[in-house]
Design a protein around this motif. Structure first.
Motif, PDB file in Angstrom:
ATOM      1  N   MET A   8       0.844  -1.204   0.000  1.00 33.97           N
ATOM      2  CA  MET A   8       0.000   0.000   0.000  1.00 33.97           C
ATOM      3  C   MET A   8       0.876   1.249   0.000  1.00 33.97           C
ATOM      4  O   MET A   8       2.020   1.219   0.453  1.00 33.97           O
ATOM      5  CB  MET A   8      -0.876   0.024   1.257  1.00 33.97           C
ATOM      6  N   LYS A   9       0.286   2.335  -0.481  1.00 35.74           N
ATOM      7  CA  LYS A   9       0.948   3.627  -0.388  1.00 35.74           C
ATOM      8  C   LYS A   9       0.512   4.281   0.919  1.00 35.74           C
ATOM      9  O   LYS A   9      -0.676   4.540   1.127  1.00 35.74           O
ATOM     10  CB  LYS A   9       0.553   4.515  -1.567  1.00 35.74           C
ATOM     11  N   THR A  24       9.292   2.739   9.661  1.00 35.40           N
ATOM     12  CA  THR A  24      10.263   1.662   9.486  1.00 35.40           C
ATOM     13  C   THR A  24       9.578   0.308   9.427  1.00 35.40           C
ATOM     14  O   THR A  24       9.890  -0.531   8.575  1.00 35.40           O
ATOM     15  CB  THR A  24      11.302   1.702  10.636  1.00 35.40           C
ATOM     16  N   LYS A  25       8.590   0.108  10.314  1.00 32.42           N
ATOM     17  CA  LYS A  25       7.886  -1.176  10.324  1.00 32.42           C
ATOM     18  C   LYS A  25       7.102  -1.374   9.019  1.00 32.42           C
ATOM     19  O   LYS A  25       7.147  -2.466   8.423  1.00 32.42           O
ATOM     20  CB  LYS A  25       6.939  -1.212  11.527  1.00 32.42           C
ATOM     21  N   LEU A  26       6.388  -0.334   8.583  1.00 35.94           N
ATOM     22  CA  LEU A  26       5.567  -0.468   7.367  1.00 35.94           C
ATOM     23  C   LEU A  26       6.439  -0.665   6.128  1.00 35.94           C
ATOM     24  O   LEU A  26       6.093  -1.448   5.241  1.00 35.94           O
ATOM     25  CB  LEU A  26       4.656   0.756   7.212  1.00 35.94           C
ATOM     26  N   ALA A  27       7.587   0.031   6.091  1.00 39.29           N
ATOM     27  CA  ALA A  27       8.500  -0.150   4.958  1.00 39.29           C
ATOM     28  C   ALA A  27       9.054  -1.578   4.958  1.00 39.29           C
ATOM     29  O   ALA A  27       9.154  -2.218   3.907  1.00 39.29           O
ATOM     30  CB  ALA A  27       9.632   0.868   5.031  1.00 39.29           C
ATOM     31  N   ALA A  28       9.368  -2.089   6.139  1.00 43.30           N
ATOM     32  CA  ALA A  28       9.887  -3.450   6.246  1.00 43.30           C
ATOM     33  C   ALA A  28       8.852  -4.478   5.792  1.00 43.30           C
ATOM     34  O   ALA A  28       9.195  -5.560   5.314  1.00 43.30           O
ATOM     35  CB  ALA A  28      10.320  -3.739   7.686  1.00 43.30           C
ATOM     36  N   LEU A  29       7.579  -4.118   5.914  1.00 44.55           N
ATOM     37  CA  LEU A  29       6.503  -5.017   5.472  1.00 44.55           C
ATOM     38  C   LEU A  29       6.277  -4.914   3.955  1.00 44.55           C
ATOM     39  O   LEU A  29       5.429  -5.592   3.408  1.00 44.55           O
ATOM     40  CB  LEU A  29       5.199  -4.684   6.203  1.00 44.55           C
ATOM     41  N   GLY A  30       7.021  -4.029   3.305  1.00 47.22           N
ATOM     42  CA  GLY A  30       6.932  -3.921   1.852  1.00 47.22           C
ATOM     43  C   GLY A  30       6.028  -2.809   1.347  1.00 47.22           C
ATOM     44  O   GLY A  30       5.748  -2.721   0.148  1.00 47.22           O
ATOM     45  N   GLN A  32       4.863   1.120   0.487  1.00 48.66           N
ATOM     46  CA  GLN A  32       5.518   2.306  -0.064  1.00 48.66           C
ATOM     47  C   GLN A  32       5.236   3.487   0.866  1.00 48.66           C
ATOM     48  O   GLN A  32       4.189   4.127   0.788  1.00 48.66           O
ATOM     49  CB  GLN A  32       4.969   2.574  -1.466  1.00 48.66           C
ATOM     50  N   VAL A  33       6.177   3.751   1.742  1.00 45.71           N
ATOM     51  CA  VAL A  33       5.966   4.752   2.791  1.00 45.71           C
ATOM     52  C   VAL A  33       6.610   6.091   2.401  1.00 45.71           C
ATOM     53  O   VAL A  33       7.775   6.124   2.000  1.00 45.71           O
ATOM     54  CB  VAL A  33       6.564   4.277   4.132  1.00 45.71           C
ATOM     55  N   THR A  34       5.845   7.174   2.524  1.00 46.46           N
ATOM     56  CA  THR A  34       6.403   8.515   2.345  1.00 46.46           C
ATOM     57  C   THR A  34       6.311   9.255   3.670  1.00 46.46           C
ATOM     58  O   THR A  34       5.223   9.451   4.220  1.00 46.46           O
ATOM     59  CB  THR A  34       5.642   9.298   1.263  1.00 46.46           C
ATOM     60  N   MET A  35       7.476   9.621   4.204  1.00 48.80           N
ATOM     61  CA  MET A  35       7.506  10.345   5.469  1.00 48.80           C
ATOM     62  C   MET A  35       7.416  11.846   5.208  1.00 48.80           C
ATOM     63  O   MET A  35       8.186  12.378   4.398  1.00 48.80           O
ATOM     64  CB  MET A  35       8.795  10.023   6.231  1.00 48.80           C
ATOM     65  N   GLY A  36       6.475  12.495   5.893  1.00 47.36           N
ATOM     66  CA  GLY A  36       6.283  13.923   5.672  1.00 47.36           C
ATOM     67  C   GLY A  36       6.741  14.769   6.851  1.00 47.36           C
ATOM     68  O   GLY A  36       6.580  14.384   8.006  1.00 47.36           O
ATOM     69  N   ALA A  37       7.320  15.923   6.522  1.00 50.60           N
ATOM     70  CA  ALA A  37       7.757  16.877   7.545  1.00 50.60           C
ATOM     71  C   ALA A  37       7.244  18.261   7.152  1.00 50.60           C
ATOM     72  O   ALA A  37       6.707  18.451   6.064  1.00 50.60           O
ATOM     73  CB  ALA A  37       9.275  16.887   7.625  1.00 50.60           C
ATOM     74  N   ARG A  38       7.414  19.214   8.034  1.00 47.52           N
ATOM     75  CA  ARG A  38       6.951  20.562   7.734  1.00 47.52           C
ATOM     76  C   ARG A  38       7.698  21.122   6.521  1.00 47.52           C
ATOM     77  O   ARG A  38       7.119  21.687   5.621  1.00 47.52           O
ATOM     78  CB  ARG A  38       7.124  21.460   8.960  1.00 47.52           C
ATOM     79  N   GLU A  39       9.020  20.909   6.521  1.00 45.83           N
ATOM     80  CA  GLU A  39       9.854  21.371   5.408  1.00 45.83           C
ATOM     81  C   GLU A  39      10.197  20.178   4.516  1.00 45.83           C
ATOM     82  O   GLU A  39      10.511  19.105   5.026  1.00 45.83           O
ATOM     83  CB  GLU A  39      11.168  21.965   5.948  1.00 45.83           C
ATOM     84  N   SER A  40      10.187  20.386   3.211  1.00 41.95           N
ATOM     85  CA  SER A  40      10.459  19.258   2.305  1.00 41.95           C
ATOM     86  C   SER A  40      11.892  18.754   2.432  1.00 41.95           C
ATOM     87  O   SER A  40      12.183  17.608   2.134  1.00 41.95           O
ATOM     88  CB  SER A  40      10.161  19.653   0.862  1.00 41.95           C
ATOM     89  N   ARG A  41      12.783  19.642   2.869  1.00 41.46           N
ATOM     90  CA  ARG A  41      14.186  19.221   2.990  1.00 41.46           C
ATOM     91  C   ARG A  41      14.558  18.811   4.411  1.00 41.46           C
ATOM     92  O   ARG A  41      15.692  19.004   4.846  1.00 41.46           O
ATOM     93  CB  ARG A  41      15.112  20.349   2.527  1.00 41.46           C
ATOM     94  N   ASN A  42      13.618  18.240   5.125  1.00 41.03           N
ATOM     95  CA  ASN A  42      13.893  17.782   6.494  1.00 41.03           C
ATOM     96  C   ASN A  42      14.971  16.692   6.474  1.00 41.03           C
ATOM     97  O   ASN A  42      14.815  15.662   5.820  1.00 41.03           O
ATOM     98  CB  ASN A  42      12.582  17.247   7.105  1.00 41.03           C
ATOM     99  N   GLU A  43      16.036  16.941   7.203  1.00 38.55           N
ATOM    100  CA  GLU A  43      17.180  16.015   7.187  1.00 38.55           C
ATOM    101  C   GLU A  43      16.866  14.646   7.792  1.00 38.55           C
ATOM    102  O   GLU A  43      17.354  13.624   7.326  1.00 38.55           O
ATOM    103  CB  GLU A  43      18.384  16.645   7.902  1.00 38.55           C
ATOM    104  N   LYS A  44      16.055  14.653   8.868  1.00 37.41           N
ATOM    105  CA  LYS A  44      15.722  13.377   9.509  1.00 37.41           C
ATOM    106  C   LYS A  44      14.917  12.490   8.565  1.00 37.41           C
ATOM    107  O   LYS A  44      15.138  11.284   8.478  1.00 37.41           O
ATOM    108  CB  LYS A  44      14.923  13.615  10.804  1.00 37.41           C
ATOM    109  N   LYS A  55      11.249   1.495  -1.756  1.00 36.80           N
ATOM    110  CA  LYS A  55      10.184   2.407  -2.157  1.00 36.80           C
ATOM    111  C   LYS A  55       9.983   3.564  -1.177  1.00 36.80           C
ATOM    112  O   LYS A  55       9.038   4.332  -1.319  1.00 36.80           O
ATOM    113  CB  LYS A  55       8.878   1.619  -2.298  1.00 36.80           C
ATOM    114  N   ALA A  56      10.828   3.658  -0.170  1.00 34.36           N
ATOM    115  CA  ALA A  56      10.641   4.709   0.844  1.00 34.36           C
ATOM    116  C   ALA A  56      10.903   6.092   0.256  1.00 34.36           C
ATOM    117  O   ALA A  56      11.832   6.285  -0.523  1.00 34.36           O
ATOM    118  CB  ALA A  56      11.583   4.470   2.024  1.00 34.36           C
ATOM    119  N   GLY A  57      10.061   7.054   0.625  1.00 36.62           N
ATOM    120  CA  GLY A  57      10.233   8.413   0.145  1.00 36.62           C
ATOM    121  C   GLY A  57      10.040   9.410   1.271  1.00 36.62           C
ATOM    122  O   GLY A  57       9.726   9.037   2.407  1.00 36.62           O
TER     123      GLY A  57
END
Lengths: 225, 225
Positions: A8-9, A24-30, A32-44, A55-57
């Motif tokens: 799933m996305k 991390t858990k959802l990505a490990a399950l296969g 497609q995880v996109t992590m969102g932050a306030r700023e698009s260039r969030n280093e973490k 597929k992580a983004g």
């Protein structure tokens, strides 16, 4: 089913411990995880996506929400309404948003204070900000490690959940079982029950202090359960 | 031991459901219970004492506290500090006061609001009002019927407790086992843990609504428990 068919996305808002653990858990399950932050260039978030690979983004809140089939709100309580609003009312329309945020104020140190007296709640505020989104409040009553691995806690124990959409709650209940292994969910009713689920966290904080571990959860004992 | 040897003088402040339930159970166990109200001629307290018979008595708050070896505060959250202050700092000196009150505000209907955000608590306010009294907060997290009969709830379940005096908590733990049958007490630490124990009650209110019964309690599951 092959993994491709069940992938799933998923959008995850927030780059703290909870957002990292869920992603991390959802990505490990296969998924497609996109992590969102306030700023698009969030280093973490960028570092997480690099490490997770595949597929992580990552990106800003709108980016994490736009393509997602389901979204987790793992932002801090004080910034949660702004975060989901930034993610976009339109792109979250009709989707399930799983809200894990807690209205805690750490400005005076620990233990934290509550932002609401129970006359209002973050879950309700998020539902009000996103009237066409199916907000399901859950997973906010346990430590991050336990969220994705309830088997860390021995014996039977329960996950409280609330939300206005019964079908959305049923779907989330199935997904939490499949993804993380949650066997027992207690439906506390409409999203207004966030008032109880969120203040509970202060009890949890004191319990953690006494037990000297965050790895615990409650089992609600009652007749006929 | 014969009953006479184990009979204690117990003061119960408050004439609501909790005060009635605690008083009735303790009187049935053979203790000399004095129920206290704001006014010495409180009709509910007088009727209770008549029905309980034997050594049961009633009077105003100072009367209930003065002779007692141990005192239960079962008043409503809004009036609790005034009640224990009226009962008398001097006559409560050195004694154990078991505080069952919850800081709930029903002025806007149900579910109630909390009087504190968790930055303060009724337990602490009572301890501050009675610096020479050993305030032990407990029994506030369950329904009155369960307080005096934990066996109504099936399986293992736990009673949170807090207070500044370790010996007082140990004594109350023994008494609650002997009087009511409580097998598992979780010591949450000093009286400041009332902040967690009191807000928990709002979670309890929502849980009761979902379970459609007040006869339940939680068991804290953790490793090595």
């Amino acid at each position: 089913m092959r993994k491709e068919e069940t992938s799933m996305k998923i959008g995850v808002l927030g780059t703290g411990t909870v957002g990292m653990t869920i992603s991390t858990k959802l990505a490990a399950l296969g998924h497609q995880v996109t992590m969102g932050a306030r700023e698009s260039r969030n280093e973490k978030a960028a570092e997480w996506a690099r490490k997770a690979g595949g597929k992580a983004g990552h990106g800003d809140f709108p980016r994490a929400a736009s393509d997602a089939e389901i979204v987790f709100n793992c932002t801090s309580g004080g910034g949660a309404v702004a975060a989901v609003t930034a993610a976009g009312k339109e792109s979250l329309k009709g989707k399930i948003l799983i809200d894990l945020a807690n209205p805690l104020d750490f400005s005076a140190g620990t233990p934290p204070r509550l932002l609401f007296h129970g006359e209002d709640s973050l879950g309700e505020r998020i539902q009000n900000a996103l009237p066409d989104t199916k907000v399901v409040k859950t997973l906010n009553t346990i430590a991050a490690d336990v969220m994705v691995n309830p088997g860390l806690v021995p014996g039977e124990h329960d996950l409280p959940m609330c939300g206005n959409d019964a079908a959305a709650k049923a779907r989330v209940t199935l997904l939490l079982r499949e993804w993380f292994g949650w066997k027992s969910v207690i439906d506390l009713g409409p999203i207004t029950a966030s008032r109880g689920m969120e203040v509970y966290v202060l009890f949890w904080v004191h319990l953690m202090g006494a037990l000297k571990t965050p790895v615990f959860n409650i089992h609600v004992q009652r007749k006929g359960a």
